[in-house]
Write a protein that holds these residues in place. Sequence first.
Motif: not given
Length: 512
Positions: A20, A39, A47, A252, A281, A476, A483-484
Amino acid sequence: MFTNDHPDSNAAIVIGAGLGGLAAAMRLGAKGYAVTVLDRLDSPGGRGSSITQDGHRFDLGPTIITVPQVYENLWRACGRDFHKDISLRPMDPFYEVRWPDGSKFTARQDTDAMLAEVARLSPGDLAGYKRFLKDSEACYKVGFEGMVAKPMNRIMDTVKVLPEFARLRADRSILGLAKARVKDARLRMALSFHPLFIGGDPRKVTSIYSLVAYLEKTYGVHYAMGGVQAIANAMVKVIHGQGGTVRQNVEVDEVLIENGAAKGVSLTDGTVIHAPLVVSNADAGHTYQRLLRNHPRKRWTDAKLKSRRWSMGLFVWYFGTKGTAQMWPDVGHHTITNAPRYEGLLRDIFIKGKLSDDMSLYIHRPGVTDPSVAPKGDDTFYVLSPVPHLGFDHAVDWQKERDIYKAKVMAEVEKTIPGFAERISTEMILTPEDFRDRYLSPNGSGFSIEPRILQSAYFRPHNISEEAKGLFLVGAGTHPGAGVPGVISSAEVLAKLVPDAAPRVALKVAAE
Ligand SMILES: Cc1cc2nc3c(=O)[nH]c(=O)nc-3n(C[C@H](O)[C@H](O)[C@H](O)COP(=O)(O)OP(=O)(O)OC[C@H]3O[C@@H](n4cnc5c(N)ncnc54)[C@H](O)[C@@H]3O)c2cc1C
């Protein structure tokens, strides 16, 4: 509507390089923003990342790619062709479902083949199955085409679909719909289990999710060669091509807010990065509880988040086996094995928070399609068992239970892959505690807030934050959900909420 009131900056920060977050960065890059993705993990994909161990590539999470047009649209928005970057392999069959009595259901794209499967299991259910397919198509039109990539942050957007929801009996659960259409208990399971792949209890998730049957039948089920990690890597390349930056191994600590507007983020090492546009995200729960901990919240207070129903946790056992590539020819790429109980097991997982002795499993054997996952002649597997999340009183202590539960899973898997355990050459396990610590997932849940009807659309944390101007959410825990395809669509929603970045150079020239 967000307007950038910092004329000197078209900087945007994306917290999290999950699928996402990467999709959000691509969309913002296409709109002219200078994007920095941050990240805490050492590789992109969240995931959807992979870990390679002793020559085996473990795709940690998503394995099933549906609705390829979601990816095609994303790439197109960036002036690129998805199929030049990623090779998708259509699955045939899609997957196999097995029951303890030895019966099987093989899901395929071809409608006649599916009708033959239903007729073989339960001839009396053929007419009901055909009705289910019609339901599924109607739900797809309303639930997927009508809602998934649309902003749902205004109550009216959700109210508008209520008449259609009433017509489709969205109040009924997907298992309730399956029960209304077919009599065979195995078929009821095979038509209703799909929400488990996005963290929902089929006894509670709306029947609108029957749309998955239509979506699979129409657009197929695919595997991305190289795993979903290959998609994440390709996304990073697009972001780099747009001039964006993706930084791994940085966490972060806080979203900085002044006068009600996001001003940037601080990292756990104390570094501050400024930007008037911040997209999180990270899980919506983590975003509000942790990253906005010093900011008074109107809607997503700790109490409100605690009162949400969270998706289940996952016990995932990844292992490589030596010299087995030609063994177990009846075990394909995707196999689902059922416990004797369906509803009772769901109740244990979602309501009681109890770790049961019996279990339904998803077995992933990607080497059938993609030999690059293992050294030549060997195999790579993962076995996934849905388990309670950590938010229950008396939550499972996985430090104690991990090996005991693994032995139970092993005994169950032996029934499908006899002799596998003695051929294991390498392995690793993720429990809900790992999901909590690795992805900073509240309650260690696998898929964030459960997709129940009153936790969906307007009732989910919005893509445009209710708590601070210039703060947006993808992934999500926000609309449309896990879900992707869902998390990539959340970035499409973001692109509809954020204006194009102002053409800075032109502005400066005009000012001079
Ligand atoms: C085992 C498993 C199997 C699945 N199978 C499928 C499937 O077959 N098909 C399908 O469509 N979906 C599947 N899913 C669901 C799908 O993988 C997820 O819903 C989706 O990948 C979640 O993406 P996301 O963008 O929400 O973020 P995530 O993947 O959760 O990524 C969020 C990122 O944010 C980072 N982060 C969090 N907090 C911070 C912070 N403070 N600072 C810096 N970084 C931070 C994390 O490190 C992480 O990388 C599966 C999921 C799992 C777990």
